[in-house]
Design an enzyme around this catalytic site. Structure first.
Site, PDB file in Angstrom:
ATOM      1  N   ASP A 145      58.880  41.265  24.860  1.00 24.29           N
ATOM      2  CA  ASP A 145      57.449  40.924  24.932  1.00 24.29           C
ATOM      3  C   ASP A 145      56.822  41.036  23.538  1.00 24.29           C
ATOM      4  O   ASP A 145      56.013  40.202  23.134  1.00 24.29           O
ATOM      5  CB  ASP A 145      56.746  41.876  25.911  1.00 24.29           C
ATOM      6  CG  ASP A 145      57.496  41.951  27.236  1.00 24.29           C
ATOM      7  OD1 ASP A 145      57.635  40.916  27.890  1.00 24.29           O
ATOM      8  OD2 ASP A 145      57.976  43.045  27.580  1.00 24.29           O
ATOM      9  N   HIS A 165      56.514  46.080  31.745  1.00 28.54           N
ATOM     10  CA  HIS A 165      57.177  44.804  31.460  1.00 28.54           C
ATOM     11  C   HIS A 165      57.010  43.927  32.696  1.00 28.54           C
ATOM     12  O   HIS A 165      57.891  43.814  33.550  1.00 28.54           O
ATOM     13  CB  HIS A 165      58.665  44.992  31.148  1.00 28.54           C
ATOM     14  CG  HIS A 165      59.381  43.668  31.058  1.00 28.54           C
ATOM     15  ND1 HIS A 165      59.134  42.752  30.065  1.00 28.54           N
ATOM     16  CD2 HIS A 165      60.285  43.077  31.869  1.00 28.54           C
ATOM     17  CE1 HIS A 165      59.868  41.678  30.260  1.00 28.54           C
ATOM     18  NE2 HIS A 165      60.575  41.841  31.359  1.00 28.54           N
TER      19      HIS A 165
HETATM   20  N1  LIG Z   1      63.202  43.920  30.105  1.00 31.08           N
HETATM   21  C1  LIG Z   1      63.281  42.652  29.750  1.00 31.08           C
HETATM   22  O1  LIG Z   1      62.598  42.217  28.829  1.00 31.08           O
HETATM   23  C2  LIG Z   1      64.203  41.687  30.444  1.00 31.08           C
HETATM   24  C3  LIG Z   1      64.898  42.061  31.559  1.00 31.08           C
HETATM   25  N2  LIG Z   1      65.728  41.175  32.182  1.00 31.08           N
HETATM   26  C4  LIG Z   1      66.458  41.670  33.343  1.00 31.08           C
HETATM   27  O2  LIG Z   1      67.793  41.997  32.954  1.00 31.08           O
HETATM   28  C5  LIG Z   1      68.645  41.987  34.092  1.00 31.08           C
HETATM   29  C6  LIG Z   1      69.938  41.269  33.807  1.00 31.08           C
HETATM   30  O3  LIG Z   1      69.698  39.908  33.532  1.00 31.08           O
HETATM   31  P1  LIG Z   1      70.905  38.850  33.463  1.00 31.08           P
HETATM   32  O4  LIG Z   1      72.000  39.345  32.597  1.00 31.08           O
HETATM   33  O5  LIG Z   1      70.289  37.544  33.168  1.00 31.08           O
HETATM   34  O6  LIG Z   1      71.381  38.876  34.979  1.00 31.08           O
HETATM   35  P2  LIG Z   1      72.771  38.399  35.593  1.00 31.08           P
HETATM   36  O7  LIG Z   1      72.538  38.273  37.060  1.00 31.08           O
HETATM   37  O8  LIG Z   1      73.345  37.261  34.822  1.00 31.08           O
HETATM   38  O9  LIG Z   1      73.727  39.658  35.342  1.00 31.08           O
HETATM   39  C7  LIG Z   1      73.535  40.889  35.948  1.00 31.08           C
HETATM   40  C8  LIG Z   1      74.889  41.540  36.065  1.00 31.08           C
HETATM   41  O10 LIG Z   1      74.697  42.850  36.556  1.00 31.08           O
HETATM   42  C9  LIG Z   1      75.776  43.152  37.398  1.00 31.08           C
HETATM   43  N3  LIG Z   1      75.450  44.292  38.255  1.00 31.08           N
HETATM   44  C10 LIG Z   1      74.733  44.320  39.400  1.00 31.08           C
HETATM   45  N4  LIG Z   1      74.710  45.555  39.914  1.00 31.08           N
HETATM   46  C11 LIG Z   1      75.403  46.349  39.060  1.00 31.08           C
HETATM   47  C12 LIG Z   1      75.742  47.726  39.059  1.00 31.08           C
HETATM   48  N5  LIG Z   1      75.370  48.541  40.047  1.00 31.08           N
HETATM   49  N6  LIG Z   1      76.492  48.197  38.026  1.00 31.08           N
HETATM   50  C13 LIG Z   1      76.895  47.373  37.055  1.00 31.08           C
HETATM   51  N7  LIG Z   1      76.628  46.053  37.018  1.00 31.08           N
HETATM   52  C14 LIG Z   1      75.882  45.552  37.994  1.00 31.08           C
HETATM   53  C15 LIG Z   1      76.029  41.841  38.153  1.00 31.08           C
HETATM   54  O11 LIG Z   1      77.334  41.808  38.710  1.00 31.08           O
HETATM   55  C16 LIG Z   1      75.833  40.825  37.035  1.00 31.08           C
HETATM   56  O12 LIG Z   1      77.056  40.517  36.380  1.00 31.08           O
HETATM   57  C17 LIG Z   1      67.802  41.384  35.214  1.00 31.08           C
HETATM   58  O13 LIG Z   1      67.288  42.435  35.998  1.00 31.08           O
HETATM   59  C18 LIG Z   1      66.672  40.691  34.464  1.00 31.08           C
HETATM   60  O14 LIG Z   1      65.526  40.550  35.266  1.00 31.08           O
HETATM   61  C19 LIG Z   1      65.926  39.902  31.706  1.00 31.08           C
HETATM   62  C20 LIG Z   1      65.240  39.489  30.601  1.00 31.08           C
HETATM   63  C21 LIG Z   1      64.299  40.324  29.907  1.00 31.08           C
HETATM   64  O1  LIG Z   2      61.746  37.609  34.784  1.00 34.15           O
HETATM   65  C1  LIG Z   2      62.903  37.891  34.429  1.00 34.15           C
HETATM   66  O2  LIG Z   2      63.861  38.157  35.210  1.00 34.15           O
HETATM   67  C2  LIG Z   2      63.218  37.905  32.977  1.00 34.15           C
HETATM   68  C3  LIG Z   2      62.302  38.760  32.208  1.00 34.15           C
HETATM   69  O3  LIG Z   2      62.032  39.901  32.521  1.00 34.15           O
HETATM   70  C4  LIG Z   2      61.690  38.176  31.015  1.00 34.15           C
HETATM   71  O4  LIG Z   2      62.099  37.105  30.585  1.00 34.15           O
HETATM   72  O5  LIG Z   2      60.761  38.791  30.495  1.00 34.15           O
END
Ligand SMILES: NC(=O)C1=CN([C@@H]2O[C@H](COP(=O)(O)OP(=O)(O)OC[C@H]3O[C@@H](n4cnc5c(N)ncnc54)[C@H](O)[C@@H]3O)[C@@H](O)[C@H]2O)C=CC1
Ligand SMILES: O=C([O-])CC(=O)C(=O)O
Length: 329
Positions: free
Chosen positions: A160, A188
């Site tokens: 952000d 967030h």
């Molecule tokens: N704080 C921030 O600014 C942001 C946060 N996010 C969040 O990050 C997270 C991950 O995003 P992506 O990689 O795109 O998702 P993704 O769905 O591609 O990958 C998530 C992975 O986590 C694994 N997983 C699920 N439960 C698990 C557990 N108990 N232990 C270990 N691994 C586990 C899944 O098998 C999957 O491979 C989401 O919650 C998303 O919303 C995404 C973008 C920005």
């Molecule tokens: O909304 C989502 O899952 C991804 C996210 O947190 C972001 O891009 O800020």
């Protein structure tokens, strides 16, 4: 290699953020070009094979700083001896899921991970929660790690922060490097408050340089706060490389320090600063020195900022109350 490797655990390693993140860690961008790393990848059993595939590719990178890779599906093993824990894997919200269901499902992930960190992590462990809802997931993990200093649990609002820098730079027609002291306050989520009143452009007030309250309220703030949704709409998938980039920035600066005359935004346990209830994991402006961070004190908060901060902190309070009710903290 002269220094001992640092153990870095990444959960959700087979996911899209993991894919963008791991190569940058292996190349030295997380901890520095003279610091070897040993990667520990945690995945759910169904995704272990995919994580193994990523590990093959990491091997093919022939990274001089990569001292080893372990892939596990057990949290206790994943966090044993870990120095840096990046909690990326989370349960995404699916159709028909209420907020309470989402919090409960994530409680099932972040409670055992907190316990495992408590049981086995290194004394100097630093934890960054990326998986959403990041602030409250961090609170859940922290609640189950009573032996780890509470301030080691942080949540990611650096994406952000970076988004806000980029949007402001675009508006002012100036390079991002001219802008300092951006702040993201609160959660967030769409209630977050990107604050330009304390930001500087070329040493002067950013708010005065903008001088456009309509842009601030109706373009800048919603654009930054809803950028995640904009990316999903355009890409058909959520932000991944930019999220990985922000995770690198967050940990890099925590470990190596923030530049003189600037600060960054991190979701950290409140010490009561700026009227944010103590213990809530909320985004603040912080400076990092010697591997620790401090909330920047003494900033002026005008009425507009106050109401925006209060709204986001109110949402964090509701999330905390909800997970308390569910017995997750
Ligand atoms: N704080 C921030 O600014 C942001 C946060 N996010 C969040 O990050 C997270 C991950 O995003 P992506 O990689 O795109 O998702 P993704 O769905 O591609 O990958 C998530 C992975 O986590 C694994 N997983 C699920 N439960 C698990 C557990 N108990 N232990 C270990 N691994 C586990 C899944 O098998 C999957 O491979 C989401 O919650 C998303 O919303 C995404 C973008 C920005
Ligand atoms: O909304 C989502 O899952 C991804 C996210 O947190 C972001 O891009 O800020």
């Amino acid at each position: 290699m002269t220094q001992a490797p640092v153990n870095v655990t990444v959960t959700g390693a087979a996911g899209q953020i993991g894919y963008a993140l791991l190569f940058r860690i292996a190349s030295g961008q997380l901890l520095g070009q003279d610091q070897p790393v040993r990667l520990r990848l945690l995945e759910i059993p169904q995704a272990v094979k995919a994580a193994e595939g990523t590990a093959l590719e990491l091997e093919d990178g022939a990274f001089p700083l990569l001292a080893g890779i372990d892939i596990v599906d057990d949290a206790k093993q994943a966090f044993d001896g870990t120095n840096v824990a990046l909690l990326v894997g989370a349960r995404p919200r699916t159709k028909g899921m209420e907020r309470g269901d989402l919090l409960e499902a994530n409680g099932g992930i972040f409670k055992p991970q907190g316990e495992a960190i408590n049981a086995g992590a290194a004394d100097d462990v630093k934890i960054l929660v990326v998986g959403n809802p990041a602030n409250t997931n961090a609170l859940i993990a922290q609640a189950h790690a009573p032996d780890v200093p509470a301030e080691r649990f942080t949540a990611m609002t650096r994406l952000d922060h970076n988004r806000a820098l980029a949007q402001l730079a675009k508006k002012l027609g100036t390079p991002v490097s001219d802008i300092k002291k951006m702040t993201i306050w609160g959660n967030h989520s769409a209630t977050q408050y990107p604050d330009i009143f304390n930001a500087e452009v070329k040493g002067g007030s950013a708010a005065e340089a903008v001088n456009d309250q309509n842009w601030l309220e109706n373009e800048f703030i919603p654009r930054v706060a809803k950028r995640g949704a904009e990316i999903i709409e355009a890409r058909g998938a959520s932000s991944a490389a930019s999220a990985a980039n922000a995770a690198i920035d967050h940990v890099h600066d925590w470990v190596n320090g923030t530049p003189e005359g600037d600060w960054v935004s991190m979701g950290v346990p409140s010490d009561g600063s700026y009227g944010v209830p103590e213990g809530l994991i909320s985004s603040f402006p912080v400076v990092c020195r010697g591997g620790a961070y401090e909330i920047v004190q003494g900033l002026e908060i005008n009425d507009f900022s106050r109401s925006r901060i209060d709204a986001s902190v109110g949402e964090l309070t509701e999330e905390r109350d909800a997970v308390r009710k569910l017995g997750l903290i």
